[in-house]
Design a protein around this motif. Structure first.
Motif, PDB file in Angstrom:
ATOM      1  N   THR A  13       0.685  -1.358   0.072  1.00  0.00           N
ATOM      2  CA  THR A  13       0.086  -0.088  -0.203  1.00  0.00           C
ATOM      3  C   THR A  13       0.736   1.149   0.139  1.00  0.00           C
ATOM      4  OG1 THR A  13      -0.015   0.128   2.419  1.00  0.00           O
ATOM      5  CG2 THR A  13      -1.854  -1.242   1.284  1.00  0.00           C
ATOM      6  N   GLY A  14       2.116   1.152   0.343  1.00  0.00           N
ATOM      7  CA  GLY A  14       3.082   2.024   0.494  1.00  0.00           C
ATOM      8  C   GLY A  14       2.931   3.022  -0.682  1.00  0.00           C
ATOM      9  N   ALA A  15       3.059   2.631  -1.976  1.00  0.00           N
ATOM     10  CA  ALA A  15       3.102   3.526  -3.213  1.00  0.00           C
ATOM     11  C   ALA A  15       1.954   4.148  -3.348  1.00  0.00           C
ATOM     12  CB  ALA A  15       3.654   2.487  -4.433  1.00  0.00           C
ATOM     13  N   ALA A  16       0.866   3.823  -2.868  1.00  0.00           N
ATOM     14  CA  ALA A  16      -0.402   4.445  -3.216  1.00  0.00           C
ATOM     15  C   ALA A  16      -1.079   5.367  -1.890  1.00  0.00           C
ATOM     16  CB  ALA A  16      -1.540   3.656  -3.244  1.00  0.00           C
ATOM     17  N   VAL A  17       0.122   5.498  -0.775  1.00  0.00           N
ATOM     18  CA  VAL A  17      -0.264   6.309   0.220  1.00  0.00           C
ATOM     19  C   VAL A  17      -1.020   7.540   0.107  1.00  0.00           C
ATOM     20  CG1 VAL A  17       0.953   7.398   2.345  1.00  0.00           C
ATOM     21  CG2 VAL A  17       1.527   5.009   1.492  1.00  0.00           C
ATOM     22  N   ALA A 122      13.011   5.844   6.081  1.00  0.00           N
ATOM     23  CA  ALA A 122      11.689   5.704   6.713  1.00  0.00           C
ATOM     24  C   ALA A 122      10.833   6.961   6.484  1.00  0.00           C
ATOM     25  CB  ALA A 122      11.667   5.352   7.957  1.00  0.00           C
ATOM     26  N   LEU A 123       9.617   6.795   6.416  1.00  0.00           N
ATOM     27  CA  LEU A 123       8.513   8.055   6.362  1.00  0.00           C
ATOM     28  C   LEU A 123       7.669   7.694   7.407  1.00  0.00           C
ATOM     29  CD1 LEU A 123       6.901  10.521   5.144  1.00  0.00           C
ATOM     30  CD2 LEU A 123       6.026   8.837   3.477  1.00  0.00           C
ATOM     31  N   PHE A 124       7.410   8.622   8.349  1.00  0.00           N
ATOM     32  CA  PHE A 124       6.266   8.616   9.288  1.00  0.00           C
ATOM     33  C   PHE A 124       5.145   9.564   8.928  1.00  0.00           C
ATOM     34  CE2 PHE A 124      10.113   6.961  11.334  1.00  0.00           C
ATOM     35  CZ  PHE A 124       9.608   6.023  12.161  1.00  0.00           C
ATOM     36  N   MET A 125       3.876   9.285   9.066  1.00  0.00           N
ATOM     37  CA  MET A 125       2.733  10.018   8.660  1.00  0.00           C
ATOM     38  C   MET A 125       1.673   9.984   9.809  1.00  0.00           C
ATOM     39  SD  MET A 125       2.364   9.416   4.590  1.00  0.00           S
ATOM     40  CE  MET A 125       2.287   7.575   4.904  1.00  0.00           C
ATOM     41  N   ALA A 130      -7.723   6.986   5.974  1.00  0.00           N
ATOM     42  CA  ALA A 130      -7.840   5.366   5.486  1.00  0.00           C
ATOM     43  C   ALA A 130      -7.846   4.294   6.515  1.00  0.00           C
ATOM     44  CB  ALA A 130      -6.497   4.966   4.401  1.00  0.00           C
ATOM     45  N   GLY A 131      -8.497   4.724   7.472  1.00  0.00           N
ATOM     46  CA  GLY A 131      -8.742   3.770   8.750  1.00  0.00           C
ATOM     47  C   GLY A 131      -7.910   4.173   9.748  1.00  0.00           C
ATOM     48  N   VAL A 132      -6.789   4.755   9.636  1.00  0.00           N
ATOM     49  CA  VAL A 132      -5.762   5.222  10.688  1.00  0.00           C
ATOM     50  C   VAL A 132      -6.121   5.963  11.862  1.00  0.00           C
ATOM     51  CG1 VAL A 132      -3.523   5.636  11.137  1.00  0.00           C
ATOM     52  CG2 VAL A 132      -3.917   4.384   9.062  1.00  0.00           C
ATOM     53  N   PRO A 133      -6.333   5.570  13.056  1.00  0.00           N
ATOM     54  CA  PRO A 133      -6.526   6.544  14.100  1.00  0.00           C
ATOM     55  C   PRO A 133      -5.931   7.753  13.943  1.00  0.00           C
ATOM     56  CG  PRO A 133      -6.235   4.436  15.081  1.00  0.00           C
ATOM     57  CD  PRO A 133      -5.991   4.386  13.697  1.00  0.00           C
ATOM     58  N   TYR A 276       1.042   3.072  14.274  1.00  0.00           N
ATOM     59  CA  TYR A 276      -0.182   2.013  13.933  1.00  0.00           C
ATOM     60  C   TYR A 276       0.087   0.749  13.372  1.00  0.00           C
ATOM     61  CZ  TYR A 276      -5.006   0.782  11.695  1.00  0.00           C
ATOM     62  OH  TYR A 276      -5.939   0.262  11.356  1.00  0.00           O
ATOM     63  N   ALA A 277      -0.513  -0.294  13.901  1.00  0.00           N
ATOM     64  CA  ALA A 277      -0.085  -1.594  13.381  1.00  0.00           C
ATOM     65  C   ALA A 277      -1.184  -2.539  12.729  1.00  0.00           C
ATOM     66  CB  ALA A 277       0.604  -2.509  14.665  1.00  0.00           C
ATOM     67  N   GLY A 278      -2.376  -1.759  12.607  1.00  0.00           N
ATOM     68  CA  GLY A 278      -3.669  -2.309  11.896  1.00  0.00           C
ATOM     69  C   GLY A 278      -3.581  -2.127  10.513  1.00  0.00           C
ATOM     70  N   LYS A 279      -4.589  -2.608   9.870  1.00  0.00           N
ATOM     71  CA  LYS A 279      -4.936  -2.519   8.370  1.00  0.00           C
ATOM     72  C   LYS A 279      -5.076  -1.123   8.001  1.00  0.00           C
ATOM     73  CE  LYS A 279      -7.746  -4.675   4.711  1.00  0.00           C
ATOM     74  NZ  LYS A 279      -8.801  -5.415   4.445  1.00  0.00           N
TER      75      LYS A 279
END
Length: 283
Positions: A13-17, A122-125, A130-133, A276-279
């Motif tokens: 999914t990274g390349a579509a972040v 690394a990149l942190f966002m 997209a479902g990330v809290p 975040y470690a979820g989907k």
């Protein structure tokens, strides 16, 4: 979910972040990337290739700066622009940007800026969506991205942008001009991402090598503006990006503007519990 599973998901999914999400389903034209001019230099511009390959080192000597970024992508008959701004520490290879996404075409509520932390590899966002809290960070290993994070984050890491110029093969001195009131020397040329990767700092070797393989072409036409101390004040790269959703490459223009050298650039990385470690939902 194991660490290996999370890594595979981020790789998918990274390349579509950020960037590719805006282009899904759009009809895109082929990006045209022309080669650079023959190497040229004169008494005003000096040797163009040498000056450009030294520019990243001049930023390290400067220490830090403020930065503004923009990334333009051709989508159908329109041009999508993502803008950012923040600070960068060239000695620690760390930066923080606030990236503003375009308004949703469907007229949804105004998007909140994404906070991005840029570190070697690394990149942190935060505020990823997209479902990330909203209070959690997403971490992406930039060495696994097919574009080396030159496009994915919606803003090219300022030091990576500078180190692309290490791969300068052909360049010409255009002349004197000004950027934000500062006198600069304008150069135009073409860099090779493979060459840049071989000459890059340790943290950028992997991402630039991935980009050399993952882009439609390893050749990157650019315009660079250096001040009288050899520091980059503005650089504009033109990438030919394959986002996996169209057969034709996407034309991407990434611009980085650097100013206020020596400005404080404090970057604090998130704690492990804040990542975040979820989907991540597909966009």
């Amino acid at each position: 979910m194991t660490g290996r599973q999370r890594e595979r998901r981020h790789r998918r999914t990274g390349a579509a972040v950020v960037a590719a999400g805006f282009l899904a389903g759009a009809g895109l034209g082929t990006a045209g990337c022309s080669g650079g001019d023959a190497v040229a230099g004169d008494s005003r511009g000096g040797d163009a290739v040498v000056a450009l390959r030294q520019a990243a080192g001049r930023l390290v000597e400067a220490g830090s700066s403020k930065a503004r970024t923009s990334m333009e992508m051709a989508a159908g008959g329109t041009r999508v622009t993502i803008r950012g701004g923040g600070v960068y520490d060239f000695r620690k290879r760390m930066g923080q940007l606030k990236v503003l996404l375009p308004q949703d075409p469907a007229g949804a509520a105004k998007r909140r800026p994404i906070t991005e932390l840029l570190v070697p590899g690394a990149l942190f966002m935060k505020n990823r969506g997209a479902g990330v809290p909203p209070d959690k960070w997403v971490r992406v290993d930039t060495r696994t991205l097919s574009d080396g994070n030159l496009v994915t984050g919606g803003a090219t890491d300022p030091f990576t942008a500078a180190e692309v110029l290490l791969g300068t093969r052909t360049a010409t001195y255009v002349g004197r001009t000004e950027v934000a009131g500062t006198g600069v020397r304008h150069y135009r040329g073409t860099a090779d991402l493979g060459d840049a990767a071989r000459r890059a700092s340790e943290g950028n070797k992997g991402p630039l090598k991935a980009a050399a393989k993952g882009f439609a072409t390893a050749d990157v036409p650019f315009d660079a503006y250096l001040d009288d101390e050899g520091r980059i004040r503005k650089v504009r790269h033109r990438f030919s990006f394959l986002n996996g959703q169209q057969k034709s490459p996407v034309a991407v223009a990434s611009t980085t503007l650097l100013y206020d050298f020596g400005a404080p650039a404090r970057v604090r990385l998130p704690r492990p519990d804040d990542i975040y470690a979820g989907k991540i939902a597909e966009e």
